[in-house]
Design a protein around this motif. Structure first.
Motif, PDB file in Angstrom:
ATOM      1  N   ARG A 103       0.807  -1.223   0.000  1.00 20.89           N
ATOM      2  CA  ARG A 103       0.000   0.000   0.000  1.00 20.89           C
ATOM      3  C   ARG A 103       0.839   1.272   0.000  1.00 20.89           C
ATOM      4  N   THR A 104       1.874   1.327   0.819  1.00 19.32           N
ATOM      5  CA  THR A 104       2.636   2.565   0.931  1.00 19.32           C
ATOM      6  C   THR A 104       3.791   2.661  -0.076  1.00 19.32           C
ATOM      7  N   ILE A 123       1.816   5.614  -3.516  1.00 16.05           N
ATOM      8  CA  ILE A 123       0.558   6.270  -3.158  1.00 16.05           C
ATOM      9  C   ILE A 123       0.283   7.378  -4.162  1.00 16.05           C
ATOM     10  N   SER A 162       6.425   7.163  -2.738  1.00 13.22           N
ATOM     11  CA  SER A 162       6.709   5.870  -2.128  1.00 13.22           C
ATOM     12  C   SER A 162       7.268   6.053  -0.732  1.00 13.22           C
ATOM     13  N   ARG A 163       6.732   5.283   0.198  1.00 12.88           N
ATOM     14  CA  ARG A 163       7.327   5.145   1.533  1.00 12.88           C
ATOM     15  C   ARG A 163       7.800   3.709   1.674  1.00 12.88           C
ATOM     16  N   TRP A 164       9.035   3.554   2.083  1.00 13.02           N
ATOM     17  CA  TRP A 164       9.611   2.226   2.211  1.00 13.02           C
ATOM     18  C   TRP A 164      10.329   2.138   3.546  1.00 13.02           C
ATOM     19  N   ASP A 215       9.052   2.664   6.364  1.00 19.97           N
ATOM     20  CA  ASP A 215       8.548   3.785   7.169  1.00 19.97           C
ATOM     21  C   ASP A 215       9.295   5.088   6.946  1.00 19.97           C
ATOM     22  N   ARG A 241       2.824   0.195 -10.083  1.00 20.73           N
ATOM     23  CA  ARG A 241       1.643   0.990  -9.740  1.00 20.73           C
ATOM     24  C   ARG A 241       1.205   1.845 -10.920  1.00 20.73           C
TER      25      ARG A 241
END
Length: 243
Positions: free
Chosen positions: A112-113, A116, A154-156, A158, A196
């Motif tokens: 999900r993260t 986005i 993108s968050r990877w 955290d 995505r």
């Protein structure tokens, strides 16, 4: 099965999804006013062979805009390429163009993260792009694109990881400004951003995902090849220093 676009169609997609501020015609040349948005939106192009007077007129137009003397050399421009070479223009940035049916990449949804969607771009996207040299003038280019478009962050693990921009023209989407922060590279971030984008294309009713990158960018070319994308054309620039 959708037939992959040829080089001519990809040139059109680049123009529509990463547009210059303004266009004008000087003889056989199209002159682009880029407003600092990079070579793609500033280079002159032609659809057929030009004479020396035409080239000189194009040069004057570019100087009047305060831009570099810059021509994009496409398939079929071999004669112009030779003339510019003799006139002292140097080759810069060989570019490879890729395309693939979006459904071939849209096989596994990213975490999900990992990608986005957000439009307009979030502040964190602008910060990520800035670290990769994608400045305000290039973000202005994104805003000029008229068709369906979005951006992804993108968050990877955290932490912020990457960002990209994608826009579509006649069912063909192109990914631009894909940037991954140095400490987040080689962890699959760019892979998920491309995946995505492929799902986004299908959601928008499109059929093809494309991307362009400099031939010298070994990592990016390896990524696009690993995703099953096909080389559908190339181009390069000729640039001459102004006095």
């Amino acid at each position: 099965m959708t037939q992959l676009p040829d080089a001519k169609k990809i040139y059109e997609v680049v123009e529509a999804t990463w547009p210059p501020f303004a266009l004008s015609n000087i003889g056989p040349f199209t002159i682009r006013e880029g407003r600092g948005g990079g070579k793609r939106v500033s280079a002159a192009t032609t659809c057929h062979m030009a004479g020396q007077e035409d080239i000189t007129s194009a040069e004057v137009a570019m100087v009047d805009l305060g831009q570099d003397l810059l021509f994009q050399i496409r398939d079929g421009d071999e004669a112009l390429d030779g003339v510019l070479a003799k006139a002292g223009y140097e080759v810069v940035d060989h570019v490879t163009m890729y395309a693939v049916e979006a459904g071939e990449i849209a096989t596994e949804r990213p975490p999900r993260t990992a990608a986005i969607s957000a439009w307009e771009p979030l502040k964190i996207m602008e910060e990520i792009w800035a670290k990769g040299g994608i400045d305000r003038a290039r973000i202005d280019v994104m805003h000029r694109a008229k068709g369906p478009k979005t951006a992804f962050v993108s968050r990877w693990r955290d932490q912020p990881a990457g960002a990209s921009f994608v826009a579509m023209h006649n069912g063909i989407a192109m990914v631009h400004a894909l940037e991954v922060l140095p400490h987040q590279r080689l962890q699959g971030v760019a892979h998920w951003l491309m995946k995505r984008a492929a799902f986004w294309v299908l959601d928008q009713g499109g059929h093809t995902l494309s991307v362009i990158c400099t031939t010298q960018n070994v990592g990016a070319n390896r990524l696009y090849s690993s995703l099953g994308m096909h080389v559908v054309g190339e181009y390069h620039y000729r640039r001459k220093a102004t006095a």
